[in-house]
Design an enzyme around this catalytic site. Structure first.
Site, PDB file in Angstrom:
ATOM      1  CG  HIS A 186      -2.175  -0.692   1.015  1.00 34.94           C
ATOM      2  ND1 HIS A 186      -2.673  -1.629   1.879  1.00 34.94           N
ATOM      3  CD2 HIS A 186      -3.062  -0.599   0.005  1.00 34.94           C
ATOM      4  CE1 HIS A 186      -3.807  -2.079   1.413  1.00 34.94           C
ATOM      5  NE2 HIS A 186      -4.071  -1.472   0.281  1.00 34.94           N
ATOM      6  NE  ARG A 324      -5.531  -7.456 -15.799  1.00 38.75           N
ATOM      7  CZ  ARG A 324      -4.522  -7.178 -14.980  1.00 38.75           C
ATOM      8  NH1 ARG A 324      -3.291  -7.153 -15.436  1.00 38.75           N
ATOM      9  NH2 ARG A 324      -4.745  -6.911 -13.707  1.00 38.75           N
ATOM     10  CD  GLU A 414       0.300 -10.483 -17.541  1.00 36.44           C
ATOM     11  OE1 GLU A 414       0.664  -9.619 -16.733  1.00 36.44           O
ATOM     12  OE2 GLU A 414      -0.861 -10.939 -17.573  1.00 36.44           O
ATOM     13  CB  CYS A 485      -0.601  -1.505 -19.397  1.00 31.19           C
ATOM     14  SG  CYS A 485      -0.684  -3.298 -19.282  1.00 31.19           S
TER      15      CYS A 485
HETATM   16  C1  PEP Z   1       1.746  -6.327 -15.378  1.00 32.82           C
HETATM   17  O1  PEP Z   1       1.900  -7.499 -15.044  1.00 32.82           O
HETATM   18  O2  PEP Z   1       2.677  -5.606 -15.780  1.00 32.82           O
HETATM   19  C2  PEP Z   1       0.421  -5.702 -15.307  1.00 32.82           C
HETATM   20  C3  PEP Z   1       0.214  -4.507 -15.806  1.00 32.82           C
HETATM   21  O3  PEP Z   1      -0.579  -6.375 -14.690  1.00 32.82           O
HETATM   22  P1  PEP Z   1      -0.712  -6.551 -13.089  1.00 32.82           P
HETATM   23  O4  PEP Z   1       0.269  -5.617 -12.446  1.00 32.82           O
HETATM   24  O5  PEP Z   1      -2.116  -6.217 -12.765  1.00 32.82           O
HETATM   25  O6  PEP Z   1      -0.377  -7.996 -12.916  1.00 32.82           O
HETATM   26 MG    MG Z   2       0.240  -8.830 -14.796  1.00 31.37          MG
END
Ligand code: PEP
Ligand code: MG
Length: 560
Positions: A186, A324, A414, A485
Site C-alpha cells: 500500500h 482486462r 507478460e 501498461c
Molecule cells: C503487469 O503485469 O505488468 C500488469 C500490468 O498487470 P498486473 O500488475 O495487474 O499484474
Molecule cells: Mg500482470
C-alpha cells in the site's frame, strides 16, 4: 556519506530531516490481567474493535482522495468482519483476556494471508495495524501513526498501513522510506498516487535516527544520510524543475518531432476516473477488473458488471478504453474460483486466462457485460486477456470475444514465452499490451512481492528490454498496436526507451502522466530509438539506465 539501498517505488528525489513513525509498544497479551469475567472481557474486546472501525470510517470521511477513502472503508469493514468478531467473542467467552482474544483472532487471519503469498501476503501489515490499533485502544494508548511536525520531513517507518498513508499530506512529507514492504505494498501504491518519492524494502531504515538529514531517490532506491549541502541544493532544484516540467506540457502524448504516443491511465474502477481525467489521460490503457470480484462469495451479476463498466466507458467518449478480463488466481485468489487443489507456486499456477479457461462461464458473462456496456457509446472498447502463453490461449480468447460481439481483442504480453513468440501471436490477435510487472517477475524468476529481490525486479534490465523489443518489433511488422501498461511506463526515462523499442502507447498510474508526457515531448523519436538501442546493448540495469540517458538530454533540464 552513509547510504542505504531499498526498492525505489515512486520516482523523484526528496531531502529533509527524518521523522519516525510513532510506534506504540503494546504490552504483551500475557501481561493483561484477566478480570475473571468473560462477559466483561468480551465486551471490552468488541468495544475496542468497534472504536477502531468508527475511527477508520471517520478518517475515510475526511480523506480527499477516492483511493484513500476506499482503502479506509475496506479496513473498517475488515475490523467488523463477522468471522473476526465471532472469533474474538468465542475466545473471550472461553476465558481469554480481551487482548489475547484480539491477538489470537488476528493471528489466524494473518497466518492464512501469509501462506497465500503474493498480493494478499502484502496485506499482512494491514492486519497487524488493525490489531495494534485495537489493542492500543484497549490500553488507552495513543494510536500508532504519522508524526506531527512543524516542518516538512522524510517519513521513516518499519512499514506503513493504509490507515496511516491514506492521510499523508504531500506538502508535509518530502519522501517515504520503509524497512519492509514490496513494490505492490500500500505504501508504494499510495506514494505513487500522491507523487511522493518512496523507497520500500530498505534494510536498516528502521534504525535511522530521528532528525538525521536523508536524501531519498525514489527511482534508484538509494537513501543517503547526512548528504552534503550541495547535494541537498541539487535535489531541491531538481524537484522545482520536475514541478515546472510536469505543468509545462499538456495535450496528447507525442515526441518532439510529432510521433504520437498516446498516454493512458491504469485504473481499478470508476473511482479512479477523476484522477485519470485530471492528469489528461487520453483513455484507459489498463482497467484491472478484478477489484470488482474481490471479497465476493459469488461473481458480480452481469447487470452489476455492465453498469460499472459503462461508467468507465462513458468517461472517454472520444478515447479508448482497454479492459482486462478477470486476472484472478496467483496473487489475487478469489473465494468463488478455487484453483483445483493446493498450488505450491501460485504465481506459476492457474491464474489469469488459465483460470478463465477452467471457468468459461465467468469469461462469457464478463464479455457479455462489456459488450452490452459499450453498446451505443462512441468510445473504442478493447478487451484483453492476462497471462496468455501461446497461440492456443490467444485463439481461445479471441474466439470468446468474437462470440460476445467484441471486435477488438488483444492479449497482455507478460509471460516470457509470449514475448519470444510474439510474431506467432500477432497473427492471432488485434493488439498487444506489455505487462512489464509480470514479464519481469517471470523472466527473472523473482517474485514481484519480495523486496529483497529488487535488483532482479528492475525493468531496466537489458533482458526485459530485449523481450519488450521483440514484442514491439513483431507488432510493428504485423501493423498492430503494442502498448505498455506495466509500472515501467511510469518512469519518464524508461517511457522514452519503451517508445523507442516500439511501444505505440503507454499506460500508467495517473499522477505519473504529466512527467512522462513532458519527457516524450522533450525528445525526438530517433533519440528514443538510440536510447533504446544503447540500453539494450548494456550489460546491466544500471548501465542501461546510464546509457539511455546519454541520448535523452532533455531529462536533466526536467530535474530527472
Ligand atoms: C503487469 O503485469 O505488468 C500488469 C500490468 O498487470 P498486473 O500488475 O495487474 O499484474
Ligand atoms: Mg500482470
Amino acid at each position: 556519506m552513509p547510504e542505504l539501498t531499498g526498492v525505489g517505488v515512486s520516482p523523484g528525489t526528496g531531502s529533509g530531516p527524518v521523522r519516525r513513525f510513532v510506534e506504540v509498544s503494546l504490552p504483551s497479551p500475557a501481561q493483561a490481567v484477566p478480570h475473571g469475567d468473560p462477559h466483561l472481557e468480551r465486551a471490552r474486546a468488541l468495544a475496542a474493535l468497534e472504536a477502531v472501525a468508527v475511527d477508520l470510517e471517520m478518517r475515510a470521511r475526511h480523506a480527499t482522495r477516492p483511493e484513500a477513502r476506499d482503502m479506509l472503508n475496506a479496513q473498517s469493514m475488515m475490523v467488523r468482519d463477522p468471522g473476526l468478531i465471532g472469533g474474538v467473542s468465542g475466545r473471550a467467552m472461553e476465558g481469554a483476556t480481551a487482548a489475547v482474544a484480539i491477538g489470537r483472532s488476528f493471528q489466524i487471519y494473518r497466518d492464512m494471508l501469509a501462506v497465500t503469498g503474493g498480493y494478499l501476503a502484502a496485506r499482512v501489515a494491514d492486519l497487524d495495524d488493525l490489531r495494534d490499533r485495537a489493542v492500543a485502544r484497549l490500553y488507552r494508548l495513543p494510536m500508532p501513526g504519522i508524526p506531527v511536525s512543524d516542518e516538512p520531513f522524510v517519513l521513516v517507518a518499519r512499514d506503513l498501513a493504509p490507515a496511516d498513508t491514506a492521510l499523508l499530506d504531500p506538502a508535509q512529507v518530502l519522501a517515504i522510506v520503509t524497512e519492509q514492504g514490496g513494490p505492490t505494498s500500500h505504501t508504494a501504491i499510495l506514494a505513487r498516487s500522491l507523487g511522493i518519492p518512496a523507497v520500500v524494502g530498505c534494510p536498516g531504515a528502521a534504525s535511522i535516527a530521528e532528525g538525521t538529514i536523508a536524501l531519498v531517490d525514489g527511482a534508484s532506491g538509494v537513501v543517503r544520510l547526512d548528504p552534503s549541502s550541495s547535494d541537498v541544493e541539487r535535489v531541491r532544484r531538481a524537484a522545482a524543475s520536475r514541478a515546472t516540467a510536469a505543468g509545462a506540457v499538456t495535450g496528447k502524448g507525442m515526441t518532439s518531432d510529432g510521433h504520437p504516443v498516446p498516454l493512458f491511465a491504469n485504473i481499478g474502477g470508476p473511482g479512479e476516473l477523476a484522477a485519470a481525467l485530471a492528469h489528461g489521460a487520453e483513455g484507459v490503457g489498463l482497467y484491472r477488473t478484478e477489484l470488482l470480484f474481490l471479497d465476493r462469495a459469488k461473481a458480480p451479476s452481469q447487470e452489476e458488471q455492465r453498469d460499472v463498466y459503462r461508467e468507465v466507458l462513458e468517461a472517454f467518449p472520444a478515447g479508448r478504453v482497454v479492459v482486462r478480463v478477470l486476472d484472478a488466481g496467483g496473487d489475487k485468489p478469489l473465494t468463488f474460483l478455487p484453483a483445483p487443489g493446493a498450488e505450491p507456486n501460485p504465481g506459476l499456477g492457474e491464474r489469469g486466462l488459465r483460470l478463465l479457461r477452467r471457468y468459461p462461464e465467468i469469461l462469457t458473462a464478463q464479455l457479455a457485460a462489456l459488450a452490452s456496456a459499450a453498446r451505443g457509446l462512441p468510445v473504442k472498447l478493447q478487451v484483453m486477456a492476462p497471462m496468455v502463453t501461446d497461440v492456443a490461449d490467444a485463439e481461445y480468447f479471441v474466439k470468446a470475444c468474437r462470440k460476445a460481439g467484441i471486435a477488438n481483442a488483444g492479449i497482455m504480453i507478460e509471460v516470457p514465452a509470449a514475448a519470444l513468440r510474439a510474431r506467432d501471436l500477432a497473427s492471432a490477435v488485434d493488439f498487444f499490451s506489455i505487462g512489464t510487472n509480470d514479464l519481469t517477475q517471470y523472466a527473472c524468476a523473482a517474485d514481484r512481492e519480495v523486496g529483497a529481490l529488487a535488483r532482479l525486479l528492475d525493468p531496466w534490465q537489458p533482458a526485459i528490454l530485449d523481450l519488450v523489443g521483440i514484442a514491439g518489433h513483431a507488432a510493428h511488422e504485423a501493423g498492430m498496436a503494442c502498448g505498455v501498461c506495466g509500472e515501467a511506463a511510469a518512469d519518464p526515462a524508461l517511457a522514452c526507451v519503451l517508445a523507442g523499442l516500439g511501444a505505440t502507447s503507454l499506460s500508467m498510474n495517473a499522477p505519473a502522466l504529466p512527467l512522462v508526457r513532458a519527457a516524450l515531448a522533450a525528445h525526438t523519436m530517433d533519440e528514443c530509438r538510440h536510447a533504446a538501442k544503447t540500453a539494450r546493448a548494456a550489460a546491466s540495469a544500471a548501465e542501461a539506465r546510464a546509457a539511455a540517458r546519454e541520448h535523452l538530454h532533455g531529462l536533466r533540464d526536467m530535474g530527472l
